[in-house]
Enzyme design. Structure first.
Site, PDB file in Angstrom:
ATOM      1  N   LYS A 232       0.848  -1.189   0.000  1.00 46.04           N
ATOM      2  CA  LYS A 232       0.000   0.000   0.000  1.00 46.04           C
ATOM      3  C   LYS A 232       0.886   1.243   0.000  1.00 46.04           C
ATOM      4  CE  LYS A 232      -1.866  -2.123   3.469  1.00 46.04           C
ATOM      5  NZ  LYS A 232      -2.626  -2.450   4.700  1.00 46.04           N
TER       6      LYS A 232
ATOM      7  N   GLY B 162      -6.004   1.628   5.244  1.00 43.26           N
ATOM      8  CA  GLY B 162      -5.321   0.381   4.899  1.00 43.26           C
ATOM      9  C   GLY B 162      -6.128  -0.845   5.259  1.00 43.26           C
ATOM     10  N   ASP B 163      -6.895  -0.761   6.332  1.00 39.74           N
ATOM     11  CA  ASP B 163      -7.742  -1.881   6.737  1.00 39.74           C
ATOM     12  C   ASP B 163      -8.868  -2.103   5.731  1.00 39.74           C
ATOM     13  OD1 ASP B 163      -6.158  -1.848   9.043  1.00 39.74           O
ATOM     14  OD2 ASP B 163      -7.601  -0.606  10.129  1.00 39.74           O
TER      15      ASP B 163
END
Length: 325
Positions: A229, A262-263
């Site tokens: 990411k 990001g989750d």
């Protein structure tokens, strides 16, 4: 229906209604959040049957967390209620001292989740499971949590359950690269799907992005996919079996609260994997879910359904020409 199990700490998030230094904030919103739980709930909203393993205090905050998981449809039979230790809590400081960046103040030492042990990992929770998800936060919480996570990994290996791991480094738990590698290497080695970010790679290995990927790949001996990411630059995925690289740019949105992006990405990407979508599609879903999450406060509340995710993508791809009313 595909099934996924997640493991980690869920906390109460206190998010101020305004931006700026925390000491000047007087009004706060209460949210439920925790990296692995955010991922699992995103997967649940995208049609994956989910379960979660954690420990919460025998307190009002623990009750809120359990009820939130149940309301999302996540199985809570793996949630332990600890009468001796409290539920963790943290406070958010937004856009200070760096605009559009979020700083977090944790009050998690001695929390119920940090006392989760290998004895709390019930093998029955993994029946008919397709994927197990954990991140670098959990083994860093305590030795007990490390052993609990290792037991879950051992069960998955025995049952041939795919393992997804996100390095998800927290500097307050893993103070330097040496400590981080000591704690995380075994999980990096075991994962078939490995998530990391440019910040985590720099923390572990240095400033050269290409060299960092090589260093991570050497540790990730069982990885099929290495997903990196890159924040505002989007994300890339290396198919380590074929050597192919896939990339997708980010979606430009106003950043309200960068926590949870990001989750959301991980959850959308993994849901797509389990549903058989291509790597290119899954990167698109992940980038879109992340963008939707940073545009609102809270980690769980903005997580999209398939319908919302596809509408968001279609609107961007048609240059806002999609009629919404």
């Amino acid at each position: 229906m595909k099934k996924a199990v997640g493991m980690g700490e869920i906390m109460i998030q206190m998010n101020p209604t305004g931006k700026g230094a925390l000491k000047y904030q007087t009004v706060f919103e209460r949210h439920v959040a925790g990296s692995e739980a955010n991922i699992i709930i995103q997967m649940q909203r995208l049609g994956i049957q989910t379960s979660f393993i954690t420990s919460v205090g025998d307190d009002q905050f623990g009750e809120i967390i359990s009820s939130t998981l149940r309301a999302e449809g996540t199985n809570t039979s793996g949630v332990k209620v600890d009468p001796d230790h409290p539920t963790g809590i943290y406070f958010v400081q937004r856009s200070y001292p760096v605009p559009n960046k979020t700083k977090v103040f944790y009050y998690r030492k001695g929390s119920a989740a940090s006392f989760l042990s290998s004895e709390d990992i019930n093998e029955s929770l993994f029946e008919n499971t397709d994927l197990f998800l954990v991140s670098g936060i959990t083994p860093a919480l305590s030795e007990k949590c490390m052993n609990a996570a290792l037991k879950a990994i051992e069960i998955c290996e025995r049952k041939r359950i795919k393992i997804a791991f996100d390095t998800n480094i927290r500097v307050n738990l893993l103070q330097n690269a040496q400590k981080a590698l000591e704690v995380l290497s075994v999980f990096i080695q075991k994962a078939q799907i490995l998530f990391t970010g440019t910040g985590d790679l720099s923390f572990l290995f240095g400033s050269d992005f290409t060299d960092n990927i090589k260093s991570m790949s050497k540790i990730a001996k069982n990885a099929e996919l290495l997903v990196i990411k890159k924040g505002e630059e989007g994300a890339l995925c290396l198919d380590l079996s074929s050597g192919k690289k896939f990339e997708h740019p980010s979606y430009p949105v106003e950043v309200i609260d960068e926590l949870g992006a990001g989750d959301a990405f991980d959850g959308a990407f993994l849901a797509g994997i389990l549903k058989g979508h291509s790597i290119e599609q899954n990167l698109k879903y992940g980038c879109a879910a992340g963008a939707m999450t940073v545009s609102l406060k809270g980690d769980i509340e903005p997580l999209p359904s398939w319908k919302d995710l596809e509408l968001f993508i279609e609107t961007f791809e048609t240059n806002d020409e999609k009629l919404l009313r």
